[in-house]
Design an enzyme around this catalytic site. Structure first.
Site, short mmCIF file in Angstrom:
data_model
loop_
_atom_site.label_atom_id
_atom_site.label_comp_id
_atom_site.label_asym_id
_atom_site.label_seq_id
_atom_site.Cartn_x
_atom_site.Cartn_y
_atom_site.Cartn_z
CG ASP A 21 47.01 36.21 71.23
OD1 ASP A 21 47.45 35.75 72.44
OD2 ASP A 21 47.45 36.74 70.30
CG HIS A 51 57.91 36.73 72.32
ND1 HIS A 51 58.46 36.94 71.14
CD2 HIS A 51 56.53 37.21 72.51
CE1 HIS A 51 57.35 37.57 70.28
NE2 HIS A 51 56.26 38.09 71.05
CG ASP A 79 63.03 7.49 67.06
OD1 ASP A 79 63.02 8.49 67.63
OD2 ASP A 79 63.36 6.48 67.65
CG HIS A 132 53.76 44.93 72.72
ND1 HIS A 132 52.51 45.05 72.49
CD2 HIS A 132 54.08 44.63 73.88
CE1 HIS A 132 51.86 44.78 73.94
NE2 HIS A 132 52.88 44.39 74.73
CG ASP A 147 50.07 35.98 75.34
OD1 ASP A 147 49.29 35.42 74.82
OD2 ASP A 147 50.62 36.92 75.02
CD GLU A 183 46.63 38.71 73.27
OE1 GLU A 183 46.75 39.02 71.99
OE2 GLU A 183 47.38 38.24 73.90
CG HIS A 196 51.33 37.26 65.39
ND1 HIS A 196 52.53 37.90 65.66
CD2 HIS A 196 50.56 37.34 66.53
CE1 HIS A 196 52.63 38.10 67.04
NE2 HIS A 196 51.67 37.72 67.67
CG HIS A 245 48.48 40.23 66.70
ND1 HIS A 245 47.78 39.06 66.47
CD2 HIS A 245 48.99 40.04 67.97
CE1 HIS A 245 47.90 38.42 67.54
NE2 HIS A 245 48.35 38.94 68.47
CD GLU A 256 48.68 41.54 71.99
OE1 GLU A 256 49.50 40.83 72.64
OE2 GLU A 256 48.67 40.89 71.06
CE1 TYR A 307 54.61 43.47 79.05
CE2 TYR A 307 54.72 45.10 77.56
CZ TYR A 307 54.12 43.90 78.02
OH TYR A 307 53.26 43.35 77.17
NE ARG A 318 51.03 40.09 76.17
CZ ARG A 318 52.30 39.73 76.75
NH1 ARG A 318 53.22 40.51 76.94
NH2 ARG A 318 52.73 38.47 76.61
#
Length: 451
Positions: A273, A245, A40, A356, A262, A421, A367, A360, A398, A402, A419
């Site tokens: 970002d 992620h 609902d 990666h 991030d 960025e 993105h 981007h 970025e 890792y 990272r």
């Protein structure tokens, strides 16, 4: 220029492209549907970016139709929810078709309940229709219905469109280049997000949970006027920082570990970002500092290559040089196995630690849209050259490293994920970093957390 004129100008630009390509036609762009969260209630509504880019309208249930004559005359038709006193008590005030022309600068507005009937009239005797090709089964069904209605008038000498074109190709090329209004909004979004990252660093201490830092981010976003997050925030402590992620969870932040955040807000339809990595206890260890400095140097190398005339891939290639050399220096990659830095890059040896790309596009979507390769007819997509950077493009920078536990990796580096960025807007002299309201150098981060 007021906002209404901005959207009118964008519609005019799209109309000129349609005129040049097919001598006019009809473009149909619908906004995003509402999506049920559970039995609902719905997820918080977020408009479709292409639709909003051309209309500035953020209500659900709407469709924009642009009719361009062979002489270049543009008619903008907005179909939106009609006023409904009963529903407005429950769901909020609607603009309604009566007010839409003056508020949004469209020539005509109609109830969305008349969309099917009106579309069959607007499509009559048009050579071309611009739509999202293969968008969804429902969109295909509606298009077939409209076409069938027009074909039913063939004995009266009325014909349906005979050409179908992808409207996204035109809109996304427009969205790739940000105007002054967009850049100003993105600067404000990045400033809010930077303050949120500063807040998280200042309150972080061992024993906190990831979700508690996420709450600090969300507080700063909303308290500063941002309408939403631009994407689900990543708050990753310890080993979780090596999961690209990862969602903010309940993991305890421990002294001696790093925390990778991030996160970015969305302001007036535009995303920010930012990623920062910092020590939970406020002090980098030796191995953490070594890898952090390598990552920051890689970002600086990429920033230096983010300028007009370079390709989209050149910043990534510059970052790879620094990252791979750093991995060799720290013996995470062994020079004896590869013979040279060039061979380590050529063979992709770095990919187990950096998997990666460095950038981007950034804009209304985190993105963002726009081709990463040049549009050249007669060449296969994967053989087309990388896009040349030009003033007005916005992208992230970025790089990251890792390091997961492995037999051939010094244990001192295990579970270190880093990272860094920032958001960049290409300008005539290079690029403007719009997200540097939060410290990025290791010494500056330590000083902020100490204070």
């Amino acid at each position: 220029m007021n906002k209404t004129n901005i959207y009118q100008q964008r519609r005019n630009t799209l109309a000129k492209q349609m005129l040049s390509k097919t001598g006019g036609g009809i473009a149909v762009i619908s906004t995003a549907p509402e999506v049920a969260r559970n039995r609902d209630s719905e997820f918080p509504y977020r408009h479709d970016s292409d639709f909003y880019y051309l209309s500035g309208f953020d209500e659900p249930g709407a469709t924009l139709v642009l009719k361009v004559s062979s002489k270049g005359q543009l008619e903008s038709h907005l179909f939106c929810r009609p006023k409904d006193a009963e529903r407005e008590i429950w769901d909020g005030i609607r603009l309604g078709p009566e007010a839409a022309p003056e508020v949004l600068g469209v020539e005509f507005a109609h109830s969305n309940q008349s969309l099917d009937q009106k579309l069959s009239e607007l499509l009559a005797d048009q050579e071309a229709i611009y739509i999202r090709l293969a968008e969804s089964a429902e969109a295909d069904r509606r298009l077939r219905h409209w076409m069938k209605q027009v074909r039913g008038q063939s004995r009266s000498g009325i014909n349906p469109p005979s050409e179908f074109h992808d409207v996204e190709c035109l809109i996304h090329e427009m969205r790739l280049f940000k105007d002054a209004h967009e850049i100003d909004t993105m600067r404000k979004a990045a400033s809010i997000s930077a303050r949120a990252h500063v807040r998280a660093m200042q309150v972080c201490k061992p024993g906190m949970r990831e979700y508690q830092l996420e709450a600090e981010l969300l507080h700063e976003f909303r308290n500063s006027g941002a309408q939403s997050v631009a994407y689900n925030s990543i708050v990753a402590g310890g080993a979780n920082s090596c999961i690209l992620h990862y969602r903010a969870g309940s993991t305890e932040l421990r002294s001696g570990d790093l925390c990778l955040i991030d996160a970015g807000c969305e302001l007036d339809g535009y995303a920010s970002d930012i990623t920062r990595t910092f020590p939970v206890n406020g002090k980098f260890s030796g191995p953490q500092r070594a890898l952090y400095d390598i990552t920051l140097a890689a970002q600086e190398a990429a920033i230096a290559m983010t300028k007009p005339g370079n390709t989209f891939m050149q910043p990534h290639e510059a970052a790879l040089q620094v990252l791979t050399q750093g991995l060799l220096d720290e013996k995470l990659l062994k020079l004896a196995d590869y013979g040279s830095l060039e061979n380590a890059i050529e063979t992709g040896a770095y990919r187990r630690f950096y998997m990666h790309r460095t950038s981007h596009w950034l804009g209304m979507d985190v993105h963002d849209v726009g081709s990463y390769r040049e549009s050249i007819e007669g060449i296969a997509q994967d053989e087309k050259p990388w896009r040349i950077l030009k003033s007005g493009m916005a992208l992230t920078i970025e790089p990251g490293l890792y390091i997961r536990p492995a037999d051939d990796v010094d244990e001192a580096f295990w579970n270190i994920g880093i990272r860094i960025e920032d958001d960049a807007v290409v300008n005539d002299s290079g690029c403007e970093l719009i997200s540097r309201g939060v410290p990025v150098k290791a010494d500056e981060i330590e000083a902020l957390m100490k204070s």
